[in-house]
Design an enzyme around this catalytic site. Structure first.
Site, PDB file in Angstrom:
ATOM      1  N   HIS A 201      -3.372   0.352  -5.088  1.00  0.00           N
ATOM      2  CA  HIS A 201      -4.537  -0.522  -4.834  1.00  0.00           C
ATOM      3  C   HIS A 201      -5.780   0.043  -5.520  1.00  0.00           C
ATOM      4  CE1 HIS A 201      -7.804  -1.893  -1.810  1.00  0.00           C
ATOM      5  NE2 HIS A 201      -7.624  -2.827  -2.728  1.00  0.00           N
TER       6      HIS A 201
HETATM    7 CA    CA Z   1      -3.190  -2.329  -8.555  1.00  0.00          CA
END
Ligand code: CA
Ligand code: V1S
Ligand code: ZN
Length: 412
Positions: A201
């Site tokens: 992320h």
């Molecule tokens: Ca990513």
């Protein structure tokens, strides 16, 4: 011989300084700047330097890094080395930045989440300061090429370090070159779309712009329990419901596509093209930053996806087709030979009107051909087929549900 031409009316710049290759994060550390050496070898072996403008990067200035990072943190980074670390830790204003110790922490952490203990995510190593300011300088030079209309696409494979926070290193990232670039872009472009195909992320970039409606962040990443012990996949954020800071004008300007392990090419393409296409239509960006972390490839030492190099490259092609000013950055990638393959292929896609390179690596023109030879190393091919080494947890109906939810989010 390999069909390399400079396309008319389409300028690409490549920003790099080979000094970054000499860095060692530590014996067991997965981040190997050697992957950048291999990438350079392939790029030159295929003759891609003739299809773009190549620039030797210079270090970013302290003031440039301060446009996002905390001044104490920047000063610490500019002075730190294994030799100066202990002394700097005694300085009262730096000591205030030592993170609280958590139960189960395996290494001692110093100020700003930095550490000289072996096995740390963000170790202090020889030449570190030089390395950080160089990868950042390359990203800022690439950004300048775009904002001054001198390039249509600018590339820095040594950048893309998306986890760094305002006053804290995280997940192998120290200076957030992406945030600094987007801050520069906002002086010129009304809206910037950030797309992140690293398997992790892009939390640092999302957090920096969580109140900012002129920046939309969109990350595709592995999300969910990591192993039998229930540990979350790093950094543990980026749920589907995370859409920017609620109650601020930044709400609805962050998108997250959490993905289970083992996703294949077809499924990834469906997610990427549906969500990215809808995001572009709704947000109407004036420029795009694409973080191309290669740890989303099958066979990566840390990643858990089964994506092949051609599909990874299709993401670059898809974004390139918008014709918008485009900054292409690196990021993660822990199986060095495949990182080099993907980033060389993507350099070609950026420069060469989308034409594919020959699958046969020109081994006679590559200084370390053994890195790409033999069954275990991909048999001299640019596009070896990876083993499906992660069980595919992704179910079509679930992917469709995610696309639908994100589409609804984009209607705000
Ligand atoms: Ca990513
Ligand atoms: N996954 C993973 C992983 N492996 C390591 C690691 C292993 C050996 C070492 F000597 C040092 C570190 N750290 C992690 C992750 C961080 C992943 C960062 C990805 C970066 C990027 O690709 O997105 C962009 C460049 N860290 C953790 O999982 C944290 C710990 C929870 C476990 C590891 N210890 C060292 C710290 C705490
Ligand atoms: Zn990553």
């Amino acid at each position: 011989e390999y069909g390399i031409t400079r396309p008319k009316g389409h300028k690409v710049s490549f920003h790099y300084n080979s000094t970054v290759e000499d860095m060692h994060f530590g014996k067991t550390h997965p981040m190997k700047p050697w992957r950048l050496t291999l990438t350079k070898h392939l790029v030159l072996g295929y003759g891609l330097q003739y299809a773009m403008d190549t620039y030797e990067a210079v270090a970013a200035g302290i003031d440039q890094v301060r446009t996002f990072h905390d001044p104490d943190y920047v000063e610490f980074l500019s002075q730190v080395s294994p030799q100066t670390f202990d002394k700097l830790c005694q300085v009262p204003r730096f000591r205030n930045h030592v993170p609280a110790k958590h139960e189960g922490d395996s290494v001692d952490l110093g100020p700003f989440n930095l550490s000289t203990s072996p096995g740390a995510d963000c170790p202090v190593f020889d030449g570190m300061s030089k390395y950080l300011f160089l990868y950042t300088g390359a990203t800022l030079a690439a950004t300048n090429q775009l904002t001054t209309n001198q390039s249509d696409i600018a590339i820095n494979w040594s950048g893309g370090l998306h986890h760094a926070h305002k006053s804290e290193a995280s997940g192998f990232c120290y200076i957030n070159d992406i945030v600094l670039s987007i801050i520069d872009m906002l002086r010129i472009y009304p809206r910037v779309l950030y797309i992140d195909i690293d398997v992790h992320h892009g939390d640092g970039v999302e957090e920096a712009f969580q109140r900012q409606p002129r920046v939309m962040t969109l990350s595709y990443h592995r999300y969910g329990p990591y192993d039998d012990t229930g540990h979350k996949f790093f950094p543990g954020t980026g749920d589907l419901s995370d859409v920017g800071l609620k109650g601020t004008v930044g709400e609805h300007f962050a998108l997250n596509v959490p993905i289970g392990s083992g996703i294949d090419d077809r499924q990834y393409r469906y997610l990427f093209e549906s969500v990215t296409g809808k995001a572009i239509d709704a947000f109407k960006p004036s420029a795009i930053v694409l973080q191309c972390g290669a740890d989303s490839l099958g066979g990566d030492r840390l990643g858990q996806f089964n994506i092949n190099i051609k599909q990874h490259g299709e993401c670059v092609n898809f974004v390139k087709k918008t014709g918008l000013p485009l900054l292409i950055l690196g990021g993660g990638g822990y199986t060095a030979r495949n990182v080099a393959r993907a980033w060389c292929h993507e350099t070609a896609l950026a420069t060469n009107n989308g034409a594919h390179l020959s699958d046969k690596i020109p081994l006679d023109l590559v200084p370390r051909p053994e890195a790409f030879m033999g069954r275990a190393h991909g048999d001299g091919q640019l596009f070896p087929k990876f083993q499906k080494d992660h069980r595919n947890e992704c179910v079509e109906s679930d992917l469709e549900m995610k696309v639908k939810k994100l589409d609804e989010e984009l209607k705000y």
